[in-house]
Enzyme design. Structure first.
Site, PDB file in Angstrom:
ATOM      1  N   HIS A   1      62.176  28.853  69.016  1.00 16.47           N
ATOM      2  CA  HIS A   1      61.527  27.640  68.807  1.00 16.47           C
ATOM      3  C   HIS A   1      60.038  27.782  68.691  1.00 16.47           C
ATOM      4  O   HIS A   1      59.170  27.249  67.920  1.00 16.47           O
ATOM      5  CB  HIS A   1      62.070  26.613  69.421  1.00 16.47           C
ATOM      6  CG  HIS A   1      61.864  25.199  69.039  1.00 16.47           C
ATOM      7  ND1 HIS A   1      61.873  24.048  69.713  1.00 16.47           N
ATOM      8  CD2 HIS A   1      61.312  24.684  67.931  1.00 16.47           C
ATOM      9  CE1 HIS A   1      61.456  23.070  69.204  1.00 16.47           C
ATOM     10  NE2 HIS A   1      61.256  23.449  68.001  1.00 16.47           N
TER      11      HIS A   1
ATOM     12  N   HIS B   1      69.494  34.411  77.452  1.00 16.40           N
ATOM     13  CA  HIS B   1      69.803  34.012  76.052  1.00 16.40           C
ATOM     14  C   HIS B   1      69.355  32.692  75.773  1.00 16.40           C
ATOM     15  O   HIS B   1      68.723  32.407  74.489  1.00 16.40           O
ATOM     16  CB  HIS B   1      71.602  34.120  76.019  1.00 16.40           C
ATOM     17  CG  HIS B   1      71.916  33.930  74.548  1.00 16.40           C
ATOM     18  ND1 HIS B   1      71.800  34.761  73.466  1.00 16.40           N
ATOM     19  CD2 HIS B   1      72.192  32.592  74.079  1.00 16.40           C
ATOM     20  CE1 HIS B   1      72.337  34.382  72.488  1.00 16.40           C
ATOM     21  NE2 HIS B   1      72.452  33.057  72.711  1.00 16.40           N
ATOM     22  N   GLU B   2      69.513  31.814  76.415  1.00 19.66           N
ATOM     23  CA  GLU B   2      68.950  30.277  75.785  1.00 19.66           C
ATOM     24  C   GLU B   2      67.717  30.100  75.897  1.00 19.66           C
ATOM     25  O   GLU B   2      66.909  29.620  74.930  1.00 19.66           O
ATOM     26  CB  GLU B   2      69.648  29.462  76.868  1.00 19.66           C
ATOM     27  CG  GLU B   2      71.305  29.283  76.890  1.00 19.66           C
ATOM     28  CD  GLU B   2      71.863  29.320  75.786  1.00 19.66           C
ATOM     29  OE1 GLU B   2      71.390  28.488  74.783  1.00 19.66           O
ATOM     30  OE2 GLU B   2      73.129  29.748  75.502  1.00 19.66           O
TER      31      GLU B   2
ATOM     32  N   HIS C   1      66.369  31.199  72.545  1.00 13.69           N
ATOM     33  CA  HIS C   1      66.318  30.268  71.520  1.00 13.69           C
ATOM     34  C   HIS C   1      65.023  29.479  71.665  1.00 13.69           C
ATOM     35  O   HIS C   1      64.510  28.912  70.777  1.00 13.69           O
ATOM     36  CB  HIS C   1      67.368  29.462  71.978  1.00 13.69           C
ATOM     37  CG  HIS C   1      68.687  29.999  71.324  1.00 13.69           C
ATOM     38  ND1 HIS C   1      68.996  30.617  70.170  1.00 13.69           N
ATOM     39  CD2 HIS C   1      70.068  29.988  71.837  1.00 13.69           C
ATOM     40  CE1 HIS C   1      70.095  30.994  69.933  1.00 13.69           C
ATOM     41  NE2 HIS C   1      70.842  30.804  71.182  1.00 13.69           N
TER      42      HIS C   1
END
Length: 232
Positions: free
Chosen positions: A111, A103-104, A107
């Site tokens: 980006h 999940h991270e 991100h």
């Protein structure tokens, strides 16, 4: 005019539905995480290894993966381009660890691809953080000292925090979708493991929904109090 009912009055009823949802969401994430943090993956890959593998596969060699001391404080820092994972995620080869790490990474990939909601959230974050931290104080000053201008400014600042929460929803849901797709295609998880990771991420997403509903409810309550004050 001083409004004595600000600290405790009937407007608290506005918050009850959001509070119920928040308690339910917290229960869901606690139970899902508690269950799947003990389920080891067949691949035996730790959360930090999952993250590094995904990042390298996306060409994000410059994004670091660090151990972070805060329990469930896992996050991606776009300003420093670093993913920070709590020890139970960084070092563990479990379904929950793989899901959270992926999940991270979602991100970080947002980006990289200039995902619009993330870019907007990152851009407004500094202003929103300052505004939200002083909004309630400004509102209280306006109500207690009979200054409607301060009350309105407080409401406007708090509205910024609500907007931030609303923008956060697509950011988090999209990151989870990316994570699950990667976990499936890269075969980090298999069968029931993938379903378990989805349960963890879905439960985590509900906490953001609950936070957004709570922020909206609180904004409605502030407006209701301000209107009552003006009527008086």
């Amino acid at each position: 005019m001083f409004y004595p009912g600000f600290l405790f009055d009937s407007t608290y009823l506005i918050l009850i539905p959001a509070m119920i949802i928040a308690f339910w969401a917290q229960f869901k994430i606690d139970s899902a995480y508690k269950k799947y943090k003990t389920v080891r993956t067949l691949s035996g890959v730790t959360g930090s290894e999952v993250a590094r593998n995904i990042l390298d596969g996306a060409g994000l060699f410059d994004v670091k993966v660090e151990r972070y001391s805060k329990h469930l404080g896992d996050h991606y820092d776009p300003s420093l381009r670093v993913i920070r994972l709590s020890p139970e995620v960084y070092d563990s080869a479990t379904v929950a660890a793989a899901g959270i790490a992926a999940h991270e990474c979602g991100h970080a990939i947002q980006h990289q691809t200039h995902y619009a909601p993330l870019a907007l959230r990152t851009k407004i974050a500094p202003v929103v953080n300052i505004g939200s931290s002083i909004s309630i104080y400004l509102f209280m000053i306006g109500i207690f000292l009979g200054n409607p201008l301060f009350a309105k400014i407080g409401i406007i600042f708090f509205s910024g925090a609500v907007i931030y929460q609303i923008i956060t929803l697509p950011v988090e849901f999209n990151a989870s979708t990316r994570a699950l797709n990667i976990l499936k295609t890269r075969t980090f998880l298999y069968g029931e493991e993938l379903k378990g990771a989805q349960k963890v991420l879905d439960a985590a997403a509900m906490t953001y929904v609950a936070a957004t509903l709570m922020a909206i409810s609180q904004l409605i309550r502030l407006i209701a109090i301000n209107n009552r004050y003006n009527d008086n």
